[in-house]
Motif scaffolding. Sequence first.
Motif, mmCIF file in Angstrom:
data_model
loop_
_atom_site.group_PDB
_atom_site.id
_atom_site.type_symbol
_atom_site.label_atom_id
_atom_site.label_comp_id
_atom_site.label_asym_id
_atom_site.label_seq_id
_atom_site.Cartn_x
_atom_site.Cartn_y
_atom_site.Cartn_z
ATOM 1 N N TYR A 92 107.740 10.437 16.535
ATOM 2 C CA TYR A 92 109.134 10.275 16.932
ATOM 3 C C TYR A 92 109.225 10.449 18.444
ATOM 4 C CZ TYR A 92 111.155 10.394 12.239
ATOM 5 O OH TYR A 92 111.515 10.086 10.958
ATOM 6 N N PHE A 94 111.878 11.223 21.382
ATOM 7 C CA PHE A 94 113.208 11.812 21.491
ATOM 8 C C PHE A 94 113.795 11.644 22.881
ATOM 9 C CE2 PHE A 94 112.440 13.710 17.466
ATOM 10 C CZ PHE A 94 113.693 14.052 16.980
ATOM 11 N N ASP A 97 118.554 15.123 21.892
ATOM 12 C CA ASP A 97 118.671 15.461 20.468
ATOM 13 C C ASP A 97 118.628 14.250 19.540
ATOM 14 O OD1 ASP A 97 121.080 14.690 21.600
ATOM 15 O OD2 ASP A 97 122.299 15.887 20.251
ATOM 16 N N TYR A 98 118.393 13.052 20.075
ATOM 17 C CA TYR A 98 118.268 11.854 19.247
ATOM 18 C C TYR A 98 116.845 11.319 19.356
ATOM 19 C CZ TYR A 98 123.235 11.592 18.325
ATOM 20 O OH TYR A 98 124.503 11.861 17.878
ATOM 21 N N GLY A 99 116.281 10.989 18.195
ATOM 22 C CA GLY A 99 114.927 10.464 18.177
ATOM 23 C C GLY A 99 114.869 9.120 17.496
ATOM 24 N N ASP A 113 118.642 15.267 15.693
ATOM 25 C CA ASP A 113 118.010 16.563 15.463
ATOM 26 C C ASP A 113 119.086 17.636 15.302
ATOM 27 O OD1 ASP A 113 116.494 18.843 15.363
ATOM 28 O OD2 ASP A 113 115.365 18.445 17.191
#
Length: 118
Positions: A92, A94, A97-99, A113
């Motif tokens: 992943y 990232f 906080d977004y992956g 996340d």
Amino acid sequence: MNNCQECGKPLMGRIDKKFCCDMCRNSFNNRLNSDSHNLMRNINNQLRKNRRILEELCPDDKSKTTKHILLAKGFDFNLITNIRPTLKGSIYHFVYDYGYLELDNDFYLIVKDKRLEK
């Protein structure tokens, strides 16, 4: 006697003094750091844009999208904040906080996340 590193005027006072006034000190340091500040500003702006794009495309915990959609919105795949491998060997990428996880046929899984929320 030393001279001001910015304007060249003779300095009065402490022996280790480098500038005649705060304005000269600030001008000198702003000029010295301007290139790196522009680079960092541009990178941080693109990271924020990448995060906004992922947030827009992932209103819930997970969603799928295509590479075409990400690129059309201006997503830059070269700028991420961290990488997280899974136990199964997937990776992943990232942006805060977004992956996203690359899937087959130019599809991407986007996740939020939840561990980073307060």
